[in-house]
Design a protein around this motif. Structure first.
Motif, short mmCIF file in Angstrom:
data_model
loop_
_atom_site.label_atom_id
_atom_site.label_comp_id
_atom_site.label_asym_id
_atom_site.label_seq_id
_atom_site.Cartn_x
_atom_site.Cartn_y
_atom_site.Cartn_z
N THR A 384 0.80 -1.23 0.00
CA THR A 384 0.00 0.00 0.00
C THR A 384 0.84 1.28 0.00
OG1 THR A 384 -1.79 -1.17 1.12
CG2 THR A 384 -1.84 1.24 1.20
N ARG A 387 2.21 1.60 -3.61
CA ARG A 387 1.13 1.71 -4.60
C ARG A 387 0.46 3.07 -4.54
NH1 ARG A 387 -1.98 -2.02 -2.65
NH2 ARG A 387 -3.36 -0.60 -1.54
N GLU A 388 0.07 3.48 -3.34
CA GLU A 388 -0.64 4.76 -3.19
C GLU A 388 0.32 5.95 -3.22
OE1 GLU A 388 -3.89 4.81 -3.28
OE2 GLU A 388 -3.92 2.62 -3.35
#
Length: 484
Positions: A384, A387-388
């Motif tokens: 996460t 990715r973010e």
């Protein structure tokens, strides 16, 4: 005067030198393989007998060879981690997934001297009791894959591959596997997942160290193209002689991909640590300097994932002397020797050996927007923070570069970048996408704040004009959608 030291590229650029087997044999090709495969056992003073394989591994350790793929980890030490007692087959993978922007050295070897790679790889396989090897090549290297396939066919036909190589009883085959153009496949466990036919999600380490649980959950060695080429030269001259090339702990040569705003971009081979960043950029033997009327603005010393240096920046280097005492010295970035340890001590890295030169004709906002767009696209999406975070940094920079930014964007970028690395992700991609943002915004913050201030002033003027003209607030304003 600095000059090239060609070891791996000794013949590659000679007129008339071709990638076929006949040409390679005329230049002494595969003679080192004969030597390595027929090394007689050696009896040590304690009575222990060293096999030919153990002798080659020992020479690699003596050579001090460090991996040329980016991390710079000692090759001999990496081989030493291999689990040789599990009873499982051992695999060797050549990482030819050259995807770091600015890097084009391995392609030179594959296109110009593929049999040198095969000879080094066969010796590495023999030294580690490997009977099946793989070359994982970047999907975009279409011609390179064809060249390697032809070279492998020639080597099999001549008895350098297959069963009973050169009558020694050693069996080995090598398979070319083409990737699909994913940057994350340069990470060794992501590469292994891809080679197994799965989505290239990097594996968690521990327990999935390739030396123990690699390809098909078997002990696996992953080495870079340039690294494997060096094995041939180490076996030919001996580890101690190889270690005399370059500098202590930074032995051998480095292939440097020089690009950007220089007069002579190209691939150069140097003794590691014996040429400075400034010489690589400005000396006529290498980059030849900048274009007429331009000034140096920044240097990215090891591919776009490396932290940037600002022109004129001075760095403090702390090292241990031969007597064990700490030595502190201050250097201009142009005076930094191009080696693994110096650039790490200076706060960046040599990475894959790619130097990108940026002059004053471009904005660092636009440079970083381009880099961040690449990383946002290439994140595998497993973790996460990466990715973010990579996506949000790319969105902010796209808006800022497009004239719709804010003053606070610089601080927002640093806040995001600071919260991705530091063990929050499975692989080093999170660090790689954060480092350029951290260093570029910190060292060129005035450009980011100024771009944001210009955008705010323009938007304020647009709003004031809309209000004075009786139109709704925001009418006529171009909205830039924040899409990936």
């Amino acid at each position: 005067m600095p000059s090239e030291y060609r070891l791996i590229l000794k013949h590659a650029f000679e007129p008339g030198y071709t990638p076929d087997l006949a040409c390679y044999l005329r230049h002494g090709g595969y003679e080192t393989l004969r030597k390595g495969l027929t090394l007689p056992p050696r009896t040590l003073p304690d009575g222990r007998v060293m096999t030919a394989q153990e002798q080659i591994r020992e020479e690699v350790v003596k050579s001090g060879l460090r991996g040329r793929g980016g991390a710079g980890f000692p090759c001999g030490l990496k081989w030493g981690f291999v689990d040789r007692k599990s009873g499982k087959p051992i695999y060797l993978i050549c990482n030819a997934d050259e995807s770091e922007p600015g890097t084009f050295k391995d392609r030179q070897i594959i296109h110009r001297d593929p049999h040198q790679l095969l000879e080094g790889m066969i010796l590495a396989c023999f030294a580690n009791d490997v009977h099946l090897g793989f070359i994982y090549i970047r999907g975009e290297f279409t011609e390179g894959a064809k060249i390697l396939e032809r070279a492998l066919a020639e080597a099999r036909e001549a008895g350098f591959l297959g069963r009973n190589i050169l009558g020694t009883g050693y069996d080995l085959d090598i398979i070319v596997h083409r990737g699909a153009g994913a940057y994350i496949c340069g990470e060794e466990t992501g590469l292994i997942e891809s080679l197994e036919g799965k989505r290239p999600y990097p594996r968690i380490k521990p327990p999935y160290f390739p030396a123990v649980l690699g390809l098909y959950m078997c002990p696996t060695i992953v080495n870079n193209v340039e690294t494997l080429c060096n094995i041939k030269h180490i076996v030919a001259m001996g580890g101690a002689e190889f270690a005399k090339i370059g500098t202590p702990n930074n032995t051998g040569t480095r292939l440097v991909s020089l690009s950007g705003h220089v007069r002579k971009p190209g691939c150069y081979e140097i003794e590691t640590g014996k040429v400075t960043l400034g010489e690589l950029i400005f000396d006529p033997a290498f980059g030849g300097g900048l274009r007429e009327g331009r000034q140096l603005q920044a240097i990215i010393p090891g591919g776009v994932s490396a932290k940037v240096f600002r022109a004129g920046e001075r760095v403090t280097l702390r090292r241990r002397g031969l007597d064990g005492r700490e030595v502190v010295e201050e250097k201009d970035v142009l005076d930094l020797p191009y080696d693994f340890d110096t650039l790490i001590a200076a706060g960046s890295m040599s990475g894959s050996g790619a130097i990108i030169v940026v002059d004053d004709s471009v904005s660092m906002v636009d440079v970083l927007a381009n880099i961040s767009a690449f990383f946002a696209h290439e994140s595998c999406g497993q973790c996460t923070p990466c990715r973010e975070g990579s996506l949000w940094m790319a969105k902010i920079l796209k808006r800022l570069a497009g004239g719709r930014g804010r003053r606070r964007d610089a601080d927002d970028l640093l806040h995001i970048a600071d919260n991705i690395p530091g063990g929050r992700t499975i692989c080093a991609f999170g660090d790689a996408c954060s480092w350029p943002v951290q260093s570029t915004v910190a060292k060129f913050k005035e450009q980011f704040v100024a771009r944001g201030a210009e955008a705010e002033a323009r938007q304020a003027a647009e709003q004031a004009g809309a209000e004075s003209g009786g139109r709704p607030v925001g009418a006529g304003t171009v909205r830039v959608p924040m899409t990936r």
